[in-house]
Design an enzyme around this catalytic site. Structure first.
Site, PDB file in Angstrom:
ATOM      1  N   HIS A 270     -31.649 -12.343 -82.835  1.00  0.00           N
ATOM      2  CA  HIS A 270     -31.133 -12.476 -83.869  1.00  0.00           C
ATOM      3  C   HIS A 270     -32.852 -13.473 -84.768  1.00  0.00           C
ATOM      4  CE1 HIS A 270     -27.876 -14.417 -83.350  1.00  0.00           C
ATOM      5  NE2 HIS A 270     -27.938 -15.148 -82.247  1.00  0.00           N
ATOM      6  N   ASP A 323     -29.891 -17.458 -77.125  1.00  0.00           N
ATOM      7  CA  ASP A 323     -28.393 -16.964 -77.009  1.00  0.00           C
ATOM      8  C   ASP A 323     -28.578 -15.667 -77.951  1.00  0.00           C
ATOM      9  OD1 ASP A 323     -29.030 -17.807 -79.728  1.00  0.00           O
ATOM     10  OD2 ASP A 323     -27.238 -18.141 -80.351  1.00  0.00           O
ATOM     11  N   GLU A 324     -26.885 -14.590 -77.135  1.00  0.00           N
ATOM     12  CA  GLU A 324     -26.492 -14.280 -77.226  1.00  0.00           C
ATOM     13  C   GLU A 324     -28.062 -12.982 -77.754  1.00  0.00           C
ATOM     14  OE1 GLU A 324     -23.305 -15.220 -80.480  1.00  0.00           O
ATOM     15  OE2 GLU A 324     -24.983 -15.390 -81.138  1.00  0.00           O
ATOM     16  N   VAL A 325     -28.078 -12.694 -76.546  1.00  0.00           N
ATOM     17  CA  VAL A 325     -29.196 -11.595 -76.326  1.00  0.00           C
ATOM     18  C   VAL A 325     -28.478 -10.491 -76.189  1.00  0.00           C
ATOM     19  CG1 VAL A 325     -31.175 -10.882 -75.754  1.00  0.00           C
ATOM     20  CG2 VAL A 325     -31.115 -13.118 -75.908  1.00  0.00           C
ATOM     21  N   GLU A 374     -27.246 -20.194 -72.573  1.00  0.00           N
ATOM     22  CA  GLU A 374     -27.336 -18.366 -72.125  1.00  0.00           C
ATOM     23  C   GLU A 374     -28.618 -18.100 -71.057  1.00  0.00           C
ATOM     24  OE1 GLU A 374     -24.659 -17.233 -76.245  1.00  0.00           O
ATOM     25  OE2 GLU A 374     -26.602 -19.445 -74.817  1.00  0.00           O
TER      26      GLU A 374
END
EC number: 3.2.1.52
Length: 530
Positions: A270, A323-325, A374
């Site tokens: 992000h 998150d969301e890596v 996560e």
């Protein structure tokens, strides 16, 4: 029938009457969120034209004016912009409430996680002169007490007076959780400063106490960082930015309302917008996030940002995202792939390396860390013991986090994501942070919860109707003692509708209870019926 049997029947009948009476009393209450303990009567007092604040006996000197400002705001919101033109010649002095006597037991106004927010409020049925009495351990508990007092005041359109109904009142109150948050996202859409300040005002009405500021993301970097001044080249435009002074004003404004500001720096994913000003932070021109793990400059920038943050954001915690890596850019970029091989890392272990290195930098600046879940799901046993895990993906995570001895914040997306506009207020109200956590020690590790106003489809035009009234439903879940919460949301519909209308009266664009987020009234009718 013997005397003993008759007594038993009479006792059972009396108990049943008391239960029915208590239920009826709860239905008659119009306070949100529900206090820990409430008793009230059936009389009415008028507020004096010169309603005053008394502080004799208080250990808090109010040198910074936090209490005086809170009292001034109280007067503004109870008048709700009406002209008060009271004539008390027809009532005796014992029917007039002259003021409120506030006693704060702590001389400190330091605002930090875990500050005592409890208060006791009594309003007499008569007196000559009559004063409401508010006692609190800290000035922030007193501010909550003033919010509650404001909700028992009503403008009488016939007499043009402010009235306090249902006196005498005795209210004992304290929050169930110390962390009661609302996230705003200023990367997906820029939110002008006045919009953010208005959100803070509305949070105070519902006794929420943490503004989680998700400042930057893939789309834009609107924040001034003096240590690396080109970072805000990633803003959408030169006018969609926040200066250091803007951020300091947000922190100051929130703090004077008992609200901490949690800054988030989401790394390593992000973060594409960072490279607009500093392209070397990208893995490559064509593959622009996550941040380049192989470049020491990446971590120098993180250190510089957190150093600048520490001068502005005084809350004990900083949010480091995580998150969301997607590590594909690392493994597909030749020079980074070579670096990973030299350091015996693959995509998964490199993700762990980056998060833990960022944690060490935050710790060096005196922060405790919050990370999205996560990080725990992938390498929970490696996280700093000072980590708070922020649950968002679904249920059951808080159980696992607390069983591992770490603290947790609950924001499961199926219930507490405000951008999910199909989620109803009933879902928000029913979401219990301690679901299936029965061990008292583990329960204490859940420090609270947060509703999240992600900004993909939100800007200054619709943020309030998307937040309210659903955030208020979660606010009661986080404030009110578990055994005082309604087991069925339908039991609080009338009271929440009243609070929603109160928000409207105070200039907050709360939507109706019917429907989900951003709902519009279905047809003409009273605010209280929608």
């Amino acid at each position: 029938m013997g005397k003993l049997g008759l007594r038993s029947i009479l006792f059972a009948v009396v108990v049943q009457i008391l239960v029915i009476s208590a239920a009826a009393n709860i239905k008659n209450l119009k306070i949100w969120p529900m206090p820990l303990s409430v008793s009230y009567g059936h009389r009415t007092l008028q507020l004096s034209n010169d309603f005053v604040l008394k502080t004799e006996g208080s250990k808090y000197t109010d040198a910074s004016g936090i209490l005086k400002e809170g009292f001034s705001r109280l007067l503004d919101v109870v008048k709700v912009a009406h002209v008060v033109d009271a004539n008390f010649s027809y009532v005796g002095p014992s029917s007039v409430l002259k003021g409120i006597h506030v006693v704060v037991l702590s001389p400190s106004d330091e605002l930090q996680y875990g500050v005592d927010e409890s208060y006791n409020l009594t309003i007499p049925a008569h007196g000559n002169p009559a004063y409401a009495h508010l006692t609190a351990k800290t000035v922030y508990g007193a501010l909550h007490g003033l919010q509650t007092f404001s909700q028992v005041c009503h403008f009488n359109f016939t007499t043009r007076t402010i009235e306090v109904h249902q006196v005498p009142w005795t209210i004992v109150d304290r929050p169930r959780f110390s962390y009661r948050g609302l996230l705003i996202d200023t990367s997906r859409h820029y939110l002008p400063l006045p919009v953010i300040l208005k959100v803070i005002d509305s949070m105070a009405y519902a006794k929420l106490n943490v503004l989680h500021w998700h400042i930057v993301d893939t789309q834009s970097f609107p924040f001034e960082i003096p240590s690396y001044p080109k970072l805000w080249n990633g803003a959408y435009s030169s006018s969609e930015r926040y200066t250091v002074a803007d951020a300091a004003e947000i922190v100051r404004y929130a703090g004077r309302r008992g609200i901490n500001v949690l800054a988030e720096l989401d790394v390593p994913g992000h973060a594409q917008s960072w490279g607009t000003g500093y392209p070397s932070l990208w893995p490559s021109k064509d593959c622009q996030q996550p941040l380049d793990i192989s470049n020491d400059f990446t971590f120098k920038v993180i250190d510089g940002i957190l150093s600048d943050f520490s001068k502005i954001f005084k809350y004990r915690f900083v949010h480091l995202g995580g998150d969301e890596v997607d590590t594909s850019c690392w493994t597909l970029t030749p020079r980074i792939r070579k670096w990973l091989k030299q350091h015996r890392l693959n995509g998964t272990t490199a993700y762990e390396y980056f998060v833990l290195r960022a944690q060490k930098i935050a710790l060096s600046h005196g922060y405790q860390i919050i990370n999205w879940e996560e990080t725990f799901n992938n390498f929970g046993n490696k996280l700093s013991p000072k980590t708070i895990v922020h649950n968002w993906l679904g249920g059951g995570v808080a159980q696992q986090v607390t069983a591992a001895g770490l603290r947790c914040i609950v924001s499961n997306q199926d219930k507490w994501y405000l951008d999910h506009i199909d989620t109803t207020w009933q879902d928000f109200y029913s979401n219990e942070p301690l679901t299936n956590i029965t061990n008292p020690e583990q329960q204490r590790l859940v420090i609270g919860g947060e509703v999240c106003m992600w900004g993909e489809h939100i800007d200054g035009s619709n943020i309030e109707t998307t937040i309210w009234p659903r955030a208020a439903a979660a606010a009661e879940r986080l404030w009110t003692a578990y055994d005082k919460l309604a087991k069925n949301p339908s039991q609080v519909t009338r009271r929440l509708a009243h609070f929603r209308c109160l928000l409207n009266q105070r200039g907050v664009a709360s939507g109706p209870l019917t429907g989900g987020g951003r709902a519009a009234p279905e047809e003409p009718g009273s605010c209280y019926q929608q």
